[in-house]
Design a protein around this motif. Structure first.
Motif, PDB file in Angstrom:
ATOM      1  N   TYR A   1       1.605  -3.156  -5.350  1.00  0.00           N
ATOM      2  CA  TYR A   1       2.177  -2.309  -4.311  1.00  0.00           C
ATOM      3  C   TYR A   1       1.363  -1.032  -4.120  1.00  0.00           C
ATOM      4  CZ  TYR A   1       6.185  -5.420  -4.767  1.00  0.00           C
ATOM      5  OH  TYR A   1       6.993  -6.530  -4.789  1.00  0.00           O
ATOM      6  N   PRO A   2       1.310  -0.532  -2.896  1.00  0.00           N
ATOM      7  CA  PRO A   2       0.570   0.715  -2.642  1.00  0.00           C
ATOM      8  C   PRO A   2       1.255   1.916  -3.282  1.00  0.00           C
ATOM      9  CG  PRO A   2       1.783   0.038  -0.678  1.00  0.00           C
ATOM     10  CD  PRO A   2       1.895  -1.093  -1.657  1.00  0.00           C
ATOM     11  N   GLY A   3       0.456   2.923  -3.583  1.00  0.00           N
ATOM     12  CA  GLY A   3       0.981   4.129  -4.206  1.00  0.00           C
ATOM     13  C   GLY A   3      -0.095   4.786  -5.045  1.00  0.00           C
TER      14      GLY A   3
ATOM     15  N   MET B   1       2.677  -7.774   5.852  1.00  0.00           N
ATOM     16  CA  MET B   1       1.298  -7.311   5.640  1.00  0.00           C
ATOM     17  C   MET B   1       0.969  -7.159   4.152  1.00  0.00           C
ATOM     18  SD  MET B   1      -0.444  -7.177   8.331  1.00  0.00           S
ATOM     19  CE  MET B   1      -1.825  -6.221   7.721  1.00  0.00           C
ATOM     20  N   LEU B   2       1.972  -6.806   3.353  1.00  0.00           N
ATOM     21  CA  LEU B   2       1.735  -6.634   1.922  1.00  0.00           C
ATOM     22  C   LEU B   2       1.263  -7.947   1.302  1.00  0.00           C
ATOM     23  CD1 LEU B   2       1.862  -4.855  -0.602  1.00  0.00           C
ATOM     24  CD2 LEU B   2       4.244  -5.573  -0.886  1.00  0.00           C
ATOM     25  N   ILE B   3       1.885  -9.048   1.708  1.00  0.00           N
ATOM     26  CA  ILE B   3       1.501 -10.351   1.170  1.00  0.00           C
ATOM     27  C   ILE B   3       0.069 -10.697   1.590  1.00  0.00           C
ATOM     28  CG2 ILE B   3       1.965 -12.821   1.269  1.00  0.00           C
ATOM     29  CD1 ILE B   3       4.919 -12.198   1.482  1.00  0.00           C
ATOM     30  N   VAL B   4      -0.280 -10.412   2.829  1.00  0.00           N
ATOM     31  CA  VAL B   4      -1.626 -10.697   3.319  1.00  0.00           C
ATOM     32  C   VAL B   4      -2.662  -9.887   2.547  1.00  0.00           C
ATOM     33  CG1 VAL B   4      -3.186 -10.513   5.302  1.00  0.00           C
ATOM     34  CG2 VAL B   4      -0.833 -11.315   5.627  1.00  0.00           C
ATOM     35  N   ARG B   5      -2.369  -8.618   2.326  1.00  0.00           N
ATOM     36  CA  ARG B   5      -3.303  -7.768   1.571  1.00  0.00           C
ATOM     37  C   ARG B   5      -3.463  -8.268   0.134  1.00  0.00           C
ATOM     38  NH1 ARG B   5      -0.490  -3.467   4.253  1.00  0.00           N
ATOM     39  NH2 ARG B   5       0.590  -2.904   2.317  1.00  0.00           N
ATOM     40  N   ASN B   6      -2.364  -8.726  -0.441  1.00  0.00           N
ATOM     41  CA  ASN B   6      -2.444  -9.254  -1.803  1.00  0.00           C
ATOM     42  C   ASN B   6      -3.227 -10.563  -1.853  1.00  0.00           C
ATOM     43  OD1 ASN B   6      -0.714  -7.977  -4.229  1.00  0.00           O
ATOM     44  ND2 ASN B   6       0.173  -7.355  -2.259  1.00  0.00           N
ATOM     45  N   LEU B   7      -3.056 -11.393  -0.857  1.00  0.00           N
ATOM     46  CA  LEU B   7      -3.836 -12.632  -0.793  1.00  0.00           C
ATOM     47  C   LEU B   7      -5.334 -12.320  -0.715  1.00  0.00           C
ATOM     48  CD1 LEU B   7      -1.666 -14.813   1.627  1.00  0.00           C
ATOM     49  CD2 LEU B   7      -2.152 -15.292  -0.789  1.00  0.00           C
ATOM     50  N   ALA B   8      -5.677 -11.312   0.071  1.00  0.00           N
ATOM     51  CA  ALA B   8      -7.085 -10.911   0.199  1.00  0.00           C
ATOM     52  C   ALA B   8      -7.621 -10.408  -1.146  1.00  0.00           C
ATOM     53  CB  ALA B   8      -7.225  -9.826   1.265  1.00  0.00           C
ATOM     54  N   TYR B   9      -6.794  -9.638  -1.849  1.00  0.00           N
ATOM     55  CA  TYR B   9      -7.217  -9.129  -3.161  1.00  0.00           C
ATOM     56  C   TYR B   9      -7.454 -10.272  -4.138  1.00  0.00           C
ATOM     57  CZ  TYR B   9      -6.967  -7.167  -7.822  1.00  0.00           C
ATOM     58  OH  TYR B   9      -7.245  -6.868  -9.135  1.00  0.00           O
ATOM     59  N   TRP B  10      -6.517 -11.226  -4.191  1.00  0.00           N
ATOM     60  CA  TRP B  10      -6.651 -12.339  -5.123  1.00  0.00           C
ATOM     61  C   TRP B  10      -7.845 -13.216  -4.779  1.00  0.00           C
ATOM     62  CZ3 TRP B  10      -4.811 -12.624  -9.734  1.00  0.00           C
ATOM     63  CH2 TRP B  10      -3.630 -11.949 -10.066  1.00  0.00           C
TER      64      TRP B  10
ATOM     65  N   ILE C   1      -5.127  -2.936  -1.015  1.00  0.00           N
ATOM     66  CA  ILE C   1      -3.712  -2.819  -1.387  1.00  0.00           C
ATOM     67  C   ILE C   1      -3.170  -1.430  -1.081  1.00  0.00           C
ATOM     68  CG2 ILE C   1      -2.032  -3.014  -3.255  1.00  0.00           C
ATOM     69  CD1 ILE C   1      -3.314  -5.662  -2.495  1.00  0.00           C
ATOM     70  N   GLY C   2      -4.038  -0.408  -1.225  1.00  0.00           N
ATOM     71  CA  GLY C   2      -3.580   0.973  -1.078  1.00  0.00           C
ATOM     72  C   GLY C   2      -3.105   1.556  -2.387  1.00  0.00           C
ATOM     73  N   LEU C   3      -3.550   0.957  -3.502  1.00  0.00           N
ATOM     74  CA  LEU C   3      -3.159   1.423  -4.829  1.00  0.00           C
ATOM     75  C   LEU C   3      -4.247   2.351  -5.383  1.00  0.00           C
ATOM     76  CD1 LEU C   3      -1.217   1.420  -7.164  1.00  0.00           C
ATOM     77  CD2 LEU C   3      -2.246  -0.713  -7.990  1.00  0.00           C
ATOM     78  N   LYS C   4      -3.935   3.641  -5.448  1.00  0.00           N
ATOM     79  CA  LYS C   4      -4.875   4.646  -5.909  1.00  0.00           C
ATOM     80  C   LYS C   4      -4.419   5.183  -7.268  1.00  0.00           C
ATOM     81  CE  LYS C   4      -5.344   5.948  -1.046  1.00  0.00           C
ATOM     82  NZ  LYS C   4      -5.212   7.060  -0.038  1.00  0.00           N
TER      83      LYS C   4
END
Length: 248
Positions: free
Chosen positions: A195-197, A1-10, A53-56
Motif C-alpha cells: 500500500y502507498p504511504g 488501480m492498486l491491484i494493477v500497480r501491484n501486478l506491475a511491481y510483481w 506503488i507509492g511506498l516511500k
C-alpha cells in the motif's frame, strides 16, 4: 488501480530476479560481486515501490550509523526491510533460514551472496553455524543484518527476541545497531498487496558489544526497538491494534 500497480511491481520483481541471478554468476569472479549485484536489485525494487506503488520511507537517526562494520539488529514485519536496509546501510549480508536457498533464482542468489544460512532444526549446532559464518563474513568486510525475533511479526505485535544477535556481537566483537520501523503497516505479512504511504525508520545509537553479557545486550536492543515501535506505529492502513490480554 492498486491491484494493477501491484501486478506491475510483481512482474518487475519476477523478471528482474531471473536477470539478477544471471548477473550474479559472473560477478562471483570479483570481491563482493554477488552482493553488489544483489544490492543493485534491491535498489531497483525500492525504486519500483516508490514510483509504482507509492511506498516511500523516511529515516531518523542516520547520524548513528557507525563508520566501522556492525550488526544491524532490526524489527522484522515484512519483506520491505530486507530491501530498504540495503539502501540505508553499507554493503551487508543477512542471517536467514536455509530453506530460502531452495527458492529458484532468488534463493540461489542468496546462497551465492554468502547469506548466513541457519538450520532451525539443528539446535545447538545452529549457533555454531551462525558464529563460523559470521566470522568469515566479518573478515570479508561485510556488515551483518539479523532479525532478533527470528521471523516476521505482525505490525503492532511483539515477538520473542532471541540471543543470536548478541551472541554474534560478543564473539565477533561487533556493536549492535538497533533499528525500528513500521513497514508492516503498508506491506502486511504474506500479503500480495503493498500500500502507498511513508514507512518510518528509526536508527538508534550503537549498543557496544562490551556493554554487558548477551542477555543484557539483547535487553537493551529490545527495549529501545519496542519503545520506538510504540512511537511510530499505528498510522498505516494495515495496522490493527493487538487484542488486549485476558486480565486473568
Amino acid at each position: 488501480m492498486l491491484i494493477v500497480r501491484n501486478l506491475a511491481y510483481w512482474l518487475i520483481l519476477s523478471v528482474s530476479a531471473i536477470l539478477m541471478f544471471v548477473c550474479v554468476v559472473p560477478a562471483m569472479l570479483f570481491p563482493q560481486g554477488p552482493n553488489k549485484v544483489g544490492r543493485g536489485w534491491a535498489l531497483l525494487l525500492m525504486w519500483s515501490l516508490k514510483h509504482i506503488i507509492g511506498l516511500k520511507y523516511e529515516v531518523q537517526g542516520r547520524e548513528h550509523i557507525p563508520k566501522q562494520a556492525a550488526i544491524i539488529c532490526a524489527k522484522h514485519q515484512s519483506g520491505w526491510e530486507t530491501l530498504a536496509l540495503q539502501e540505508i546501510f553499507p554493503l551487508q549480508i543477512y542471517v536467514a533460514k536455509k530453506e530460502l536457498f531452495k527458492i529458484p533464482f532468488f534463493g540461489w542468489g542468496l546462497k551465492l551472496a554468502k547469506t548466513i544460512g541457519i538450520d532451525r532444526k539443528a539446535g545447538a549446532k545452529a549457533t555454531t553455524q551462525l558464529m563460523e559464518q559470521g566470522l568469515a563474513r566479518k573478515r570479508e568486510g561485510f556488515w551483518i543484518t539479523i532479525f532478533p525475533e527470528g521471523t516476521r511479526v505482525k505490525a503492532g505485535e511483539r515477538g520473542k527476541y532471541k540471543l543470536g544477535a548478541a551472541k554474534m556481537a560478543k564473539l565477533l566483537e561487533m556493536d549492535l545497531v538497533p533499528v525500528a520501523h513500521n513497514s508492516g503497516e503498508y506491506w502486511p505479512r504474506n500479503s500480495f498487496l503493498k500500500y502507498p504511504g511513508t514507512v518510518r525508520v528509526v536508527i538508534g545509537e550503537p549498543v557496544p558489544h562490551t556493554a554487558g553479557n548477551e542477555a543484557e545486550l539483547m535487553r537493551r536492543c529490545e527495549e529501545w526497538i519496542e519503545a520506538r515501535q510504540a512511537e511510530i506505529g499505528g498510522v498505516g492502513p494495515c495496522y490493527s491494534a493487538p487484542a488486549p490480554r485476558d486480565a486473568a
